[in-house]
Design an enzyme around this catalytic site. Sequence first.
Site, PDB file in Angstrom:
ATOM      1  N   ARG A 164      12.067 -11.789 -24.019  1.00 55.15           N
ATOM      2  CA  ARG A 164      10.769 -11.121 -24.200  1.00 55.15           C
ATOM      3  C   ARG A 164      10.387 -10.948 -25.678  1.00 55.15           C
ATOM      4  O   ARG A 164       9.772  -9.940 -26.055  1.00 55.15           O
ATOM      5  CB  ARG A 164      10.735  -9.755 -23.515  1.00 55.15           C
ATOM      6  CG  ARG A 164      10.865  -9.780 -22.011  1.00 55.15           C
ATOM      7  CD  ARG A 164       9.665 -10.463 -21.346  1.00 55.15           C
ATOM      8  NE  ARG A 164       9.676 -10.292 -19.909  1.00 55.15           N
ATOM      9  CZ  ARG A 164      10.328 -11.108 -19.055  1.00 55.15           C
ATOM     10  NH1 ARG A 164      11.019 -12.126 -19.497  1.00 55.15           N
ATOM     11  NH2 ARG A 164      10.251 -10.891 -17.748  1.00 55.15           N
ATOM     12  N   SER A 236       6.096  -5.663 -15.390  1.00 58.64           N
ATOM     13  CA  SER A 236       7.127  -4.718 -15.864  1.00 58.64           C
ATOM     14  C   SER A 236       6.584  -3.964 -17.072  1.00 58.64           C
ATOM     15  O   SER A 236       6.132  -4.589 -18.030  1.00 58.64           O
ATOM     16  CB  SER A 236       8.380  -5.465 -16.316  1.00 58.64           C
ATOM     17  OG  SER A 236       8.916  -6.238 -15.265  1.00 58.64           O
ATOM     18  N   GLU A 332       7.531  -3.180 -22.692  1.00 56.03           N
ATOM     19  CA  GLU A 332       7.244  -4.617 -22.802  1.00 56.03           C
ATOM     20  C   GLU A 332       5.746  -4.788 -23.047  1.00 56.03           C
ATOM     21  O   GLU A 332       5.304  -5.651 -23.798  1.00 56.03           O
ATOM     22  CB  GLU A 332       7.632  -5.321 -21.494  1.00 56.03           C
ATOM     23  CG  GLU A 332       7.201  -6.776 -21.499  1.00 56.03           C
ATOM     24  CD  GLU A 332       7.324  -7.462 -20.151  1.00 56.03           C
ATOM     25  OE1 GLU A 332       8.425  -7.526 -19.595  1.00 56.03           O
ATOM     26  OE2 GLU A 332       6.294  -7.977 -19.668  1.00 56.03           O
TER      27      GLU A 332
HETATM   28  P1  FAD Z   1      -2.664 -10.598 -23.132  1.00 51.70           P
HETATM   29  O1  FAD Z   1      -2.223  -9.492 -22.250  1.00 51.70           O
HETATM   30  O2  FAD Z   1      -4.126 -10.799 -23.307  1.00 51.70           O
HETATM   31  O3  FAD Z   1      -1.960 -10.439 -24.562  1.00 51.70           O
HETATM   32  C1  FAD Z   1      -0.582 -10.182 -24.640  1.00 51.70           C
HETATM   33  C2  FAD Z   1      -0.133 -10.321 -26.106  1.00 51.70           C
HETATM   34  O4  FAD Z   1      -0.279 -11.675 -26.520  1.00 51.70           O
HETATM   35  C3  FAD Z   1      -0.995  -9.500 -27.077  1.00 51.70           C
HETATM   36  O5  FAD Z   1      -0.174  -9.082 -28.130  1.00 51.70           O
HETATM   37  C4  FAD Z   1      -2.015 -10.518 -27.588  1.00 51.70           C
HETATM   38  O6  FAD Z   1      -2.532 -10.189 -28.865  1.00 51.70           O
HETATM   39  C5  FAD Z   1      -1.174 -11.790 -27.634  1.00 51.70           C
HETATM   40  N1  FAD Z   1      -1.948 -13.023 -27.445  1.00 51.70           N
HETATM   41  C6  FAD Z   1      -2.570 -13.434 -26.310  1.00 51.70           C
HETATM   42  N2  FAD Z   1      -3.133 -14.640 -26.515  1.00 51.70           N
HETATM   43  C7  FAD Z   1      -2.877 -14.986 -27.804  1.00 51.70           C
HETATM   44  C8  FAD Z   1      -3.207 -16.112 -28.615  1.00 51.70           C
HETATM   45  N3  FAD Z   1      -3.908 -17.154 -28.147  1.00 51.70           N
HETATM   46  N4  FAD Z   1      -2.781 -16.122 -29.911  1.00 51.70           N
HETATM   47  C9  FAD Z   1      -2.054 -15.085 -30.404  1.00 51.70           C
HETATM   48  N5  FAD Z   1      -1.708 -14.005 -29.688  1.00 51.70           N
HETATM   49  C10 FAD Z   1      -2.124 -13.953 -28.393  1.00 51.70           C
HETATM   50  N6  FAD Z   1       5.573 -11.485 -17.873  1.00 51.70           N
HETATM   51  C11 FAD Z   1       6.749 -12.177 -17.813  1.00 51.70           C
HETATM   52  O7  FAD Z   1       7.292 -12.566 -18.863  1.00 51.70           O
HETATM   53  N7  FAD Z   1       7.350 -12.438 -16.627  1.00 51.70           N
HETATM   54  C12 FAD Z   1       6.823 -12.058 -15.450  1.00 51.70           C
HETATM   55  O8  FAD Z   1       7.391 -12.307 -14.401  1.00 51.70           O
HETATM   56  C13 FAD Z   1       5.593 -11.344 -15.471  1.00 51.70           C
HETATM   57  N8  FAD Z   1       5.026 -10.902 -14.322  1.00 51.70           N
HETATM   58  C14 FAD Z   1       3.851 -10.213 -14.350  1.00 51.70           C
HETATM   59  C15 FAD Z   1       3.299  -9.784 -13.142  1.00 51.70           C
HETATM   60  C16 FAD Z   1       2.099  -9.091 -13.121  1.00 51.70           C
HETATM   61  C17 FAD Z   1       1.511  -8.659 -11.811  1.00 51.70           C
HETATM   62  C18 FAD Z   1       1.430  -8.823 -14.348  1.00 51.70           C
HETATM   63  C19 FAD Z   1       0.111  -8.119 -14.345  1.00 51.70           C
HETATM   64  C20 FAD Z   1       1.988  -9.225 -15.550  1.00 51.70           C
HETATM   65  C21 FAD Z   1       3.215  -9.916 -15.575  1.00 51.70           C
HETATM   66  N9  FAD Z   1       3.818 -10.341 -16.770  1.00 51.70           N
HETATM   67  C22 FAD Z   1       4.981 -11.070 -16.728  1.00 51.70           C
HETATM   68  C23 FAD Z   1       3.201 -10.020 -18.060  1.00 51.70           C
HETATM   69  C24 FAD Z   1       2.083 -10.994 -18.502  1.00 51.70           C
HETATM   70  O9  FAD Z   1       1.619 -11.765 -17.418  1.00 51.70           O
HETATM   71  C25 FAD Z   1       2.559 -11.933 -19.623  1.00 51.70           C
HETATM   72  O10 FAD Z   1       2.979 -11.204 -20.746  1.00 51.70           O
HETATM   73  C26 FAD Z   1       1.459 -12.911 -20.057  1.00 51.70           C
HETATM   74  O11 FAD Z   1       2.000 -13.911 -20.898  1.00 51.70           O
HETATM   75  C27 FAD Z   1       0.299 -12.243 -20.792  1.00 51.70           C
HETATM   76  O12 FAD Z   1      -0.722 -13.203 -20.955  1.00 51.70           O
HETATM   77  P2  FAD Z   1      -2.205 -12.766 -21.306  1.00 51.70           P
HETATM   78  O13 FAD Z   1      -2.974 -14.017 -21.579  1.00 51.70           O
HETATM   79  O14 FAD Z   1      -2.750 -11.887 -20.239  1.00 51.70           O
HETATM   80  O15 FAD Z   1      -1.994 -11.969 -22.661  1.00 51.70           O
HETATM   81  N1  EPU Z   2      16.052  -2.618  -8.689  1.00 52.64           N
HETATM   82  C1  EPU Z   2      16.239  -1.321  -8.249  1.00 52.64           C
HETATM   83  N2  EPU Z   2      15.241  -0.754  -7.507  1.00 52.64           N
HETATM   84  C2  EPU Z   2      14.099  -1.421  -7.170  1.00 52.64           C
HETATM   85  C3  EPU Z   2      13.915  -2.733  -7.640  1.00 52.64           C
HETATM   86  C4  EPU Z   2      14.915  -3.321  -8.395  1.00 52.64           C
HETATM   87  O1  EPU Z   2      17.249  -0.694  -8.511  1.00 52.64           O
HETATM   88  O2  EPU Z   2      13.257  -0.837  -6.486  1.00 52.64           O
HETATM   89  C5  EPU Z   2      17.129  -3.233  -9.479  1.00 52.64           C
HETATM   90  C6  EPU Z   2      18.100  -4.030  -8.625  1.00 52.64           C
HETATM   91  O3  EPU Z   2      19.381  -3.841  -9.164  1.00 52.64           O
HETATM   92  C7  EPU Z   2      17.650  -5.470  -8.847  1.00 52.64           C
HETATM   93  C8  EPU Z   2      17.218  -5.411 -10.298  1.00 52.64           C
HETATM   94  O4  EPU Z   2      16.590  -4.140 -10.441  1.00 52.64           O
HETATM   95  O5  EPU Z   2      18.699  -6.390  -8.658  1.00 52.64           O
HETATM   96  C9  EPU Z   2      16.288  -6.527 -10.739  1.00 52.64           C
HETATM   97  O6  EPU Z   2      15.076  -6.467 -10.009  1.00 52.64           O
HETATM   98  P1  EPU Z   2      14.072  -7.717  -9.983  1.00 52.64           P
HETATM   99  O7  EPU Z   2      14.785  -8.954  -9.568  1.00 52.64           O
HETATM  100  O8  EPU Z   2      12.876  -7.296  -9.228  1.00 52.64           O
HETATM  101  O9  EPU Z   2      13.705  -7.953 -11.502  1.00 52.64           O
HETATM  102  P2  EPU Z   2      13.416  -6.989 -12.743  1.00 52.64           P
HETATM  103  O10 EPU Z   2      14.605  -6.988 -13.640  1.00 52.64           O
HETATM  104  O11 EPU Z   2      12.909  -5.665 -12.314  1.00 52.64           O
HETATM  105  C10 EPU Z   2      12.561  -8.949 -14.230  1.00 52.64           C
HETATM  106  C11 EPU Z   2      11.421  -9.186 -15.149  1.00 52.64           C
HETATM  107  C12 EPU Z   2      10.185  -9.588 -14.359  1.00 52.64           C
HETATM  108  C13 EPU Z   2      10.489 -10.873 -13.582  1.00 52.64           C
HETATM  109  C14 EPU Z   2      11.676 -10.600 -12.642  1.00 52.64           C
HETATM  110  C15 EPU Z   2      12.119 -11.841 -11.911  1.00 52.64           C
HETATM  111  C16 EPU Z   2      11.751  -7.829 -17.135  1.00 52.64           C
HETATM  112  C17 EPU Z   2      11.335  -6.630 -17.900  1.00 52.64           C
HETATM  113  N3  EPU Z   2      11.144  -8.010 -15.957  1.00 52.64           N
HETATM  114  O12 EPU Z   2      12.227  -7.812 -13.433  1.00 52.64           O
HETATM  115  O13 EPU Z   2       9.128  -9.864 -15.271  1.00 52.64           O
HETATM  116  O14 EPU Z   2       9.375 -11.302 -12.836  1.00 52.64           O
HETATM  117  O15 EPU Z   2      12.794 -10.114 -13.424  1.00 52.64           O
HETATM  118  O16 EPU Z   2      12.783 -12.674 -12.799  1.00 52.64           O
HETATM  119  O17 EPU Z   2      12.591  -8.596 -17.597  1.00 52.64           O
HETATM  120  C18 EPU Z   2       7.323  -8.837 -16.438  1.00 52.64           C
HETATM  121  O18 EPU Z   2       7.922  -9.141 -17.470  1.00 52.64           O
HETATM  122  O19 EPU Z   2       6.202  -8.278 -16.453  1.00 52.64           O
HETATM  123  C19 EPU Z   2       7.933  -9.152 -15.160  1.00 52.64           C
HETATM  124  C20 EPU Z   2       7.379  -8.812 -13.985  1.00 52.64           C
END
Ligand code: FAD
Ligand code: EPU
Length: 336
Positions: A164, A236, A332
Amino acid sequence: MIQLAENVSLRNLNTFGIEALARYYYFCTDPEQIPEIIAEWSQEEPLLIMGGGSNLLFTRNYEGLVLRIGFSGIKIVHNNKDYVIVEVAAGENWDDFVAWTVERNLGGVENLSLIPGTAGASPVQNIGAYGSEAANCIESVSFYSIGEKTTKTLPAQDCGFGYRTSIFKHKLAGDAVILSVRFRLSLRPVLNIEYKGLKEELQKYPEPGIRAVREAVIAIRRRKLPDPAQVGNAGSFFKNPVIAREDFTALKLTFPDIPSFPAGDGFVKLPAAWLIEKCGWKGYRKGDAGVHPHQPLVLVNYGKATGTEIYELAGAIQTSVYQTFGIKLEPEVRII
Ligand code: FAD
Ligand code: EPU
């Protein structure tokens, strides 16, 4: 002369659905305009580069310029018998890009299916999910440097990618406007299905392949994570903390059931979701700000929560996790 809009509501432009006004706003659909916009913009006032707004929490109005990146496009710039290099414009929707790769059987980003946001944001926090991360496939990142007034390209090894994190969140934050990202995708995809639950889900699909991986990841995500179209959230809210193995051994004496994942030599990663759940926050709700009932790492806006209410809830969670485990949860989500 670029015409900026004034006092624009960002409510529909951030997935938390938080109301905040941008003092100035511009939706940029042409990367050629970036130098001109930056040159016209007074550098004394803040500038926020925005993609899909899926990793942002606004706690007040933005008293500067919000520059939303809206230029899209995907093109193959190189291919040989083993792989292709694909250049993706920063404003391209991330999941549309993933779907594009899977349709062509190009392997590498299928585990990152359904992550919201733009391709240009993918290197910023090095998006990751289901055992994979963007850095595994990124070849290079091109950006406009505000300080140097020129376009530059950084090879992946100079992007400082980690869990991240990247150089774009640190040294180049506020300087780099990412214009495009190049990905190296395999013509002979090797499946990466070791993440907990993925292999089991894949058994439902008769034909193994990256299409099945994409569908399985989408199915798991739909079960676990709230859809921002239904309930405001930014995924997250906190990172999973990484701690020294000896601190973990000490914690385990008090909390024998604490889960952990390897995180390189001498370190372990703890699931923040578990720490938050253990402190009793799962399903918590005050007004319209809450902690998701199935995934406590996700803070939610049930309707009219303000950014400050979400921020205060995040602070209360951090305090109780620190008091219980001595661990500082780091957000995050970028808090504005
Ligand atoms: P924004 O939210 O618009 O911006 C995020 C950051 O990036 C800001 O600092 C912004 O200034 C910068 N930025 C954006 N575009 C540019 C650019 N072109 N040039 C320079 N800087 C820029 N993240 C994960 O890693 N894994 C996941 O599994 C995951 N699951 C998600 C699930 C949900 C339901 C949601 C809502 C979010 C999740 N995220 C996850 C977080 C998010 O989707 C990512 O961080 C994504 O990359 C953000 O993209 P964005 O275009 O919306 O960026
Ligand atoms: N867990 C609990 N309670 C719950 C849910 C999860 O205790 O209700 C614990 C369990 O031990 C489980 C562990 O959390 O094994 C991991 O849960 P999960 O697989 O859902 O993943 P996460 O660690 O919570 C991370 C990323 C997600 C990504 C998933 C899948 C971060 C901060 N988050 O979540 O990314 O989608 O793994 O790889 O690393 C995001 O960054 O926005 C994001 C959604």
